[in-house]
Design a protein around this motif. Structure first.
Motif, PDB file in Angstrom:
ATOM      1  N   GLY A  46     -15.782   4.011 -12.073  1.00 11.40           N
ATOM      2  CA  GLY A  46     -14.629   4.799 -12.483  1.00 11.40           C
ATOM      3  C   GLY A  46     -13.329   4.445 -11.792  1.00 11.40           C
ATOM      4  O   GLY A  46     -12.307   5.103 -12.034  1.00 11.40           O
ATOM      5  N   THR A  47     -13.326   3.418 -10.950  1.00  9.37           N
ATOM      6  CA  THR A  47     -12.124   3.027 -10.209  1.00  9.37           C
ATOM      7  C   THR A  47     -11.734   1.604 -10.572  1.00  9.37           C
ATOM      8  O   THR A  47     -12.583   0.714 -10.568  1.00  9.37           O
ATOM      9  CB  THR A  47     -12.365   3.114  -8.693  1.00  9.37           C
ATOM     10  OG1 THR A  47     -12.798   4.437  -8.361  1.00  9.37           O
ATOM     11  CG2 THR A  47     -11.088   2.800  -7.922  1.00  9.37           C
ATOM     12  N   PRO A  48     -10.442   1.364 -10.892  1.00 10.88           N
ATOM     13  CA  PRO A  48     -10.031   0.005 -11.287  1.00 10.88           C
ATOM     14  C   PRO A  48     -10.183  -1.001 -10.151  1.00 10.88           C
ATOM     15  O   PRO A  48      -9.926  -0.697  -8.981  1.00 10.88           O
ATOM     16  CB  PRO A  48      -8.550   0.177 -11.669  1.00 10.88           C
ATOM     17  CG  PRO A  48      -8.365   1.637 -11.896  1.00 10.88           C
ATOM     18  CD  PRO A  48      -9.334   2.328 -10.990  1.00 10.88           C
ATOM     19  N   VAL A  49     -10.605  -2.203 -10.492  1.00  8.16           N
ATOM     20  CA  VAL A  49     -10.660  -3.307  -9.535  1.00  8.16           C
ATOM     21  C   VAL A  49      -9.240  -3.824  -9.308  1.00  8.16           C
ATOM     22  O   VAL A  49      -8.495  -4.059 -10.259  1.00  8.16           O
ATOM     23  CB  VAL A  49     -11.568  -4.436 -10.054  1.00  8.16           C
ATOM     24  CG1 VAL A  49     -11.480  -5.666  -9.161  1.00  8.16           C
ATOM     25  CG2 VAL A  49     -13.019  -3.953 -10.160  1.00  8.16           C
ATOM     26  N   THR A  50      -8.852  -4.010  -8.050  1.00 11.74           N
ATOM     27  CA  THR A  50      -7.499  -4.474  -7.727  1.00 11.74           C
ATOM     28  C   THR A  50      -7.462  -5.915  -7.243  1.00 11.74           C
ATOM     29  O   THR A  50      -6.392  -6.442  -6.954  1.00 11.74           O
ATOM     30  CB  THR A  50      -6.868  -3.569  -6.658  1.00 11.74           C
ATOM     31  OG1 THR A  50      -7.736  -3.532  -5.507  1.00 11.74           O
ATOM     32  CG2 THR A  50      -6.673  -2.150  -7.193  1.00 11.74           C
ATOM     33  N   CYS A  54     -11.445  -2.578  -4.546  1.00 10.27           N
ATOM     34  CA  CYS A  54     -11.473  -1.520  -5.551  1.00 10.27           C
ATOM     35  C   CYS A  54     -11.206  -0.194  -4.848  1.00 10.27           C
ATOM     36  O   CYS A  54     -11.966   0.188  -3.951  1.00 10.27           O
ATOM     37  CB  CYS A  54     -12.828  -1.509  -6.251  1.00 10.27           C
ATOM     38  SG  CYS A  54     -12.936  -0.425  -7.686  1.00 10.27           S
ATOM     39  N   GLY A  55     -10.130   0.484  -5.251  1.00 11.04           N
ATOM     40  CA  GLY A  55      -9.777   1.710  -4.560  1.00 11.04           C
ATOM     41  C   GLY A  55      -9.493   1.437  -3.103  1.00 11.04           C
ATOM     42  O   GLY A  55      -8.694   0.578  -2.749  1.00 11.04           O
ATOM     43  N   ALA A  56     -10.193   2.152  -2.207  1.00  6.72           N
ATOM     44  CA  ALA A  56     -10.005   1.974  -0.768  1.00  6.72           C
ATOM     45  C   ALA A  56     -11.125   1.159  -0.149  1.00  6.72           C
ATOM     46  O   ALA A  56     -11.344   1.228   1.063  1.00  6.72           O
ATOM     47  CB  ALA A  56      -9.921   3.341  -0.093  1.00  6.72           C
ATOM     48  N   THR A  57     -11.838   0.376  -0.950  1.00  5.16           N
ATOM     49  CA  THR A  57     -13.003  -0.346  -0.446  1.00  5.16           C
ATOM     50  C   THR A  57     -12.890  -1.847  -0.700  1.00  5.16           C
ATOM     51  O   THR A  57     -12.212  -2.296  -1.620  1.00  5.16           O
ATOM     52  CB  THR A  57     -14.303   0.156  -1.092  1.00  5.16           C
ATOM     53  OG1 THR A  57     -14.256  -0.097  -2.495  1.00  5.16           O
ATOM     54  CG2 THR A  57     -14.492   1.638  -0.855  1.00  5.16           C
ATOM     55  N   ALA A  79      -5.161   1.594   1.308  1.00  2.00           N
ATOM     56  CA  ALA A  79      -4.815   2.771   0.521  1.00  2.00           C
ATOM     57  C   ALA A  79      -5.325   2.590  -0.903  1.00  2.00           C
ATOM     58  O   ALA A  79      -5.302   1.487  -1.455  1.00  2.00           O
ATOM     59  CB  ALA A  79      -3.303   2.979   0.518  1.00  2.00           C
ATOM     60  N   SER A  80      -5.813   3.666  -1.482  1.00  2.00           N
ATOM     61  CA  SER A  80      -6.348   3.616  -2.839  1.00  2.00           C
ATOM     62  C   SER A  80      -5.201   3.638  -3.841  1.00  2.00           C
ATOM     63  O   SER A  80      -4.731   4.700  -4.260  1.00  2.00           O
ATOM     64  CB  SER A  80      -7.302   4.786  -3.081  1.00  2.00           C
ATOM     65  OG  SER A  80      -7.868   4.716  -4.375  1.00  2.00           O
ATOM     66  N   THR A  81      -4.706   2.465  -4.205  1.00  2.00           N
ATOM     67  CA  THR A  81      -3.637   2.334  -5.183  1.00  2.00           C
ATOM     68  C   THR A  81      -4.058   1.296  -6.217  1.00  2.00           C
ATOM     69  O   THR A  81      -5.107   0.680  -6.113  1.00  2.00           O
ATOM     70  CB  THR A  81      -2.317   1.878  -4.524  1.00  2.00           C
ATOM     71  OG1 THR A  81      -2.470   0.526  -4.070  1.00  2.00           O
ATOM     72  CG2 THR A  81      -1.958   2.776  -3.355  1.00  2.00           C
ATOM     73  N   THR A  82      -3.212   1.106  -7.210  1.00  2.00           N
ATOM     74  CA  THR A  82      -3.488   0.092  -8.235  1.00  2.00           C
ATOM     75  C   THR A  82      -2.799  -1.232  -7.933  1.00  2.00           C
ATOM     76  O   THR A  82      -2.839  -2.149  -8.756  1.00  2.00           O
ATOM     77  CB  THR A  82      -3.037   0.596  -9.616  1.00  2.00           C
ATOM     78  OG1 THR A  82      -1.633   0.916  -9.573  1.00  2.00           O
ATOM     79  CG2 THR A  82      -3.825   1.826 -10.028  1.00  2.00           C
ATOM     80  N   LEU A  83      -2.181  -1.369  -6.748  1.00  2.00           N
ATOM     81  CA  LEU A  83      -1.534  -2.626  -6.384  1.00  2.00           C
ATOM     82  C   LEU A  83      -2.593  -3.709  -6.236  1.00  2.00           C
ATOM     83  O   LEU A  83      -3.660  -3.488  -5.658  1.00  2.00           O
ATOM     84  CB  LEU A  83      -0.763  -2.469  -5.075  1.00  2.00           C
ATOM     85  CG  LEU A  83       0.444  -1.529  -5.096  1.00  2.00           C
ATOM     86  CD1 LEU A  83       1.033  -1.399  -3.705  1.00  2.00           C
ATOM     87  CD2 LEU A  83       1.487  -2.036  -6.080  1.00  2.00           C
ATOM     88  N   LYS A  84      -2.283  -4.895  -6.730  1.00  2.00           N
ATOM     89  CA  LYS A  84      -3.247  -5.986  -6.712  1.00  2.00           C
ATOM     90  C   LYS A  84      -3.279  -6.686  -5.352  1.00  2.00           C
ATOM     91  O   LYS A  84      -2.269  -6.749  -4.659  1.00  2.00           O
ATOM     92  CB  LYS A  84      -2.915  -6.999  -7.811  1.00  2.00           C
ATOM     93  CG  LYS A  84      -3.090  -6.473  -9.217  1.00  2.00           C
ATOM     94  CD  LYS A  84      -2.767  -7.539 -10.237  1.00  2.00           C
ATOM     95  CE  LYS A  84      -3.049  -7.068 -11.654  1.00  2.00           C
ATOM     96  NZ  LYS A  84      -2.249  -5.894 -12.027  1.00  2.00           N
ATOM     97  N   HIS A  85      -4.437  -7.225  -5.030  1.00  2.00           N
ATOM     98  CA  HIS A  85      -4.604  -7.984  -3.803  1.00  2.00           C
ATOM     99  C   HIS A  85      -4.380  -9.477  -4.051  1.00  2.00           C
ATOM    100  O   HIS A  85      -4.633  -9.984  -5.139  1.00  2.00           O
ATOM    101  CB  HIS A  85      -6.011  -7.796  -3.233  1.00  2.00           C
ATOM    102  CG  HIS A  85      -6.110  -6.681  -2.237  1.00  2.00           C
ATOM    103  ND1 HIS A  85      -6.261  -5.363  -2.609  1.00  2.00           N
ATOM    104  CD2 HIS A  85      -6.071  -6.687  -0.879  1.00  2.00           C
ATOM    105  CE1 HIS A  85      -6.320  -4.603  -1.535  1.00  2.00           C
ATOM    106  NE2 HIS A  85      -6.208  -5.379  -0.461  1.00  2.00           N
ATOM    107  N   SER A  86      -3.929 -10.156  -3.009  1.00  2.00           N
ATOM    108  CA  SER A  86      -3.817 -11.608  -2.995  1.00  2.00           C
ATOM    109  C   SER A  86      -4.699 -12.117  -1.862  1.00  2.00           C
ATOM    110  O   SER A  86      -4.845 -11.460  -0.824  1.00  2.00           O
ATOM    111  CB  SER A  86      -2.358 -12.029  -2.776  1.00  2.00           C
ATOM    112  OG  SER A  86      -2.235 -13.433  -2.668  1.00  2.00           O
TER     113      SER A  86
END
Length: 256
Positions: free
Chosen positions: A65-69, A87-90, A109-116
Motif C-alpha cells: 500500500g506504499t509507493p516505491v520511491t 519505500c515510505g520510511a524503509t 522521512a516517508s514522502t514520495t520524493l524519489k531516491h538517487s
C-alpha cells in the motif's frame, strides 16, 4: 493481409481477419489462421523467433500500500549482485522472493520524493535531497553517511569522488551546485570550497547528472553543462556547453 492463389489468373489480394492459429515461425506451410507477420518477434540466427514474455519477478510487495520511491540493482567488486528498494520510511533488500528490511539506523522521512543511488568503495549510497544521505554495505544495514555530506537530490561517482547535485547545505538550498567529496572517500567533505556551480543565465536548477567517461554532465531543463579533467587540480567546468537542450528528470538517464 495474405496472398492466395486465384485460379489461372495467378495471384490476388485476399483479406483474412482470423489469425487464431498464432505465429508460424517454422519452415512449414502457413495455415490460413496463422501469421508470419513481424509482430512480437525478433530476428536471430537467420530466423524469426518469438519475443520473450514478462513474468512477475517478485510477488511480495516492498511495503503493501506504499509507493516505491527508488529501486536499484548494484554489483560489488567481489561479484555480489543485489536489488534494493526504498519505500515510505524503509530500505529493503531483496532476498530470494522476499524483501528484507535493512533500514538500520538510517532516517528516511516517508514522502514520495524519489531516491538517487551511487556506488563508492563497494558501498551503496542513497539520497533524495531532504534527508541525510545514507550508506549500505553488502551484508549490513543502512546508516547515515559519515562526515558532513550535503543533502543532494542526485548522487553519482565521478573519478572516485562522490558527487551530490542540487544540494541542501546548512539549511540553504543550492540548486545549481554539485559538491564533491575527497577522492576515494565518501565521508570527507569540504562544503565551503569543493563544489562546481553550474550557474547559467536562466538560473534553472540541476535536474540530474551523469558520469560519462572523463566527463561529468550537469543536466538542466534548458541546457547541459560539462565538467572535464583528470583530477581536482585540472577540472574545468563549462556550465552551458550545450544550450537549448536538456533533461527534465535525472531519474530517466543512465550510463551508457
Amino acid at each position: 493481409m495474405s496472398w492466395k492463389e486465384v485460379g489461372d489468373e495467378g495471384s490476388g489480394l485476399w483479406e483474412n481477419k482470423d489469425f487464431s492459429g498464432g505465429l508460424n515461425a517454422n519452415d512449414e506451410d502457413v495455415a490460413d489462421t496463422q501469421s508470419m507477420d513481424c509482430m512480437n518477434v525478433y530476428w536471430k540466427d537467420a530466423a524469426l523467433r518469438k519475443m520473450y514474455g514478462v513474468v512477475k519477478y517478485v510477488t511480495d510487495p516492498v511495503v503493501d500500500g506504499t509507493p516505491v520511491t527508488g529501486i536499484t540493482q548494484y554489483r560489488t567488486g567481489a561479484g555480489g549482485n543485489y536489488i534494493l528498494a526504498t519505500c515510505g520510511a524503509t530500505i529493503k533488500r531483496l532476498s530470494g522472493a522476499s524483501w528484507v528490511d535493512v533500514t538500520g539506523s538510517a532516517t528516511i522521512a516517508s514522502t514520495t520524493l524519489k531516491h538517487s543511488f551511487a556506488i563508492m568503495n563497494d558501498n551503496l549510497i542513497g539520497t533524495k535531497g531532504t534527508d541525510a544521505p545514507w550508506t549500505l554495505s553488502t551484508t549490513g544495514s543502512a546508516a547515515a553517511l559519515g562526515g558532513t555530506p550535503p543533502r543532494g537530490k542526485y548522487v553519482l561517482n565521478y573519478r572516485n569522488h562522490l558527487v551530490m547535485l542540487n544540494c541542501l547545505v546548512s539549511a540553504t538550498q543550492y540548486p545549481q551546485r554539485a559538491y564533491r567529496s575527497a577522492q576515494y572517500s565518501a565521508t570527507s567533505w569540504n562544503t565551503t570550497d569543493d563544489y562546481w556551480n553550474f550557474e547559467t543565465r536562466s538560473a534553472t536548477p540541476l535536474t540530474g547528472g551523469i558520469a560519462q567517461n572523463s566527463r561529468l554532465l550537469g543536466l538542466k531543463e534548458d541546457s547541459i553543462g560539462v565538467l572535464m579533467g583528470a583530477s581536482a587540480a585540472t577540472f574545468a567546468l563549462y556550465p552551458q556547453a550545450f544550450p537549448n537542450i536538456g533533461c527534465l528528470s535525472g531519474y530517466t538517464v543512465g550510463e551508457g
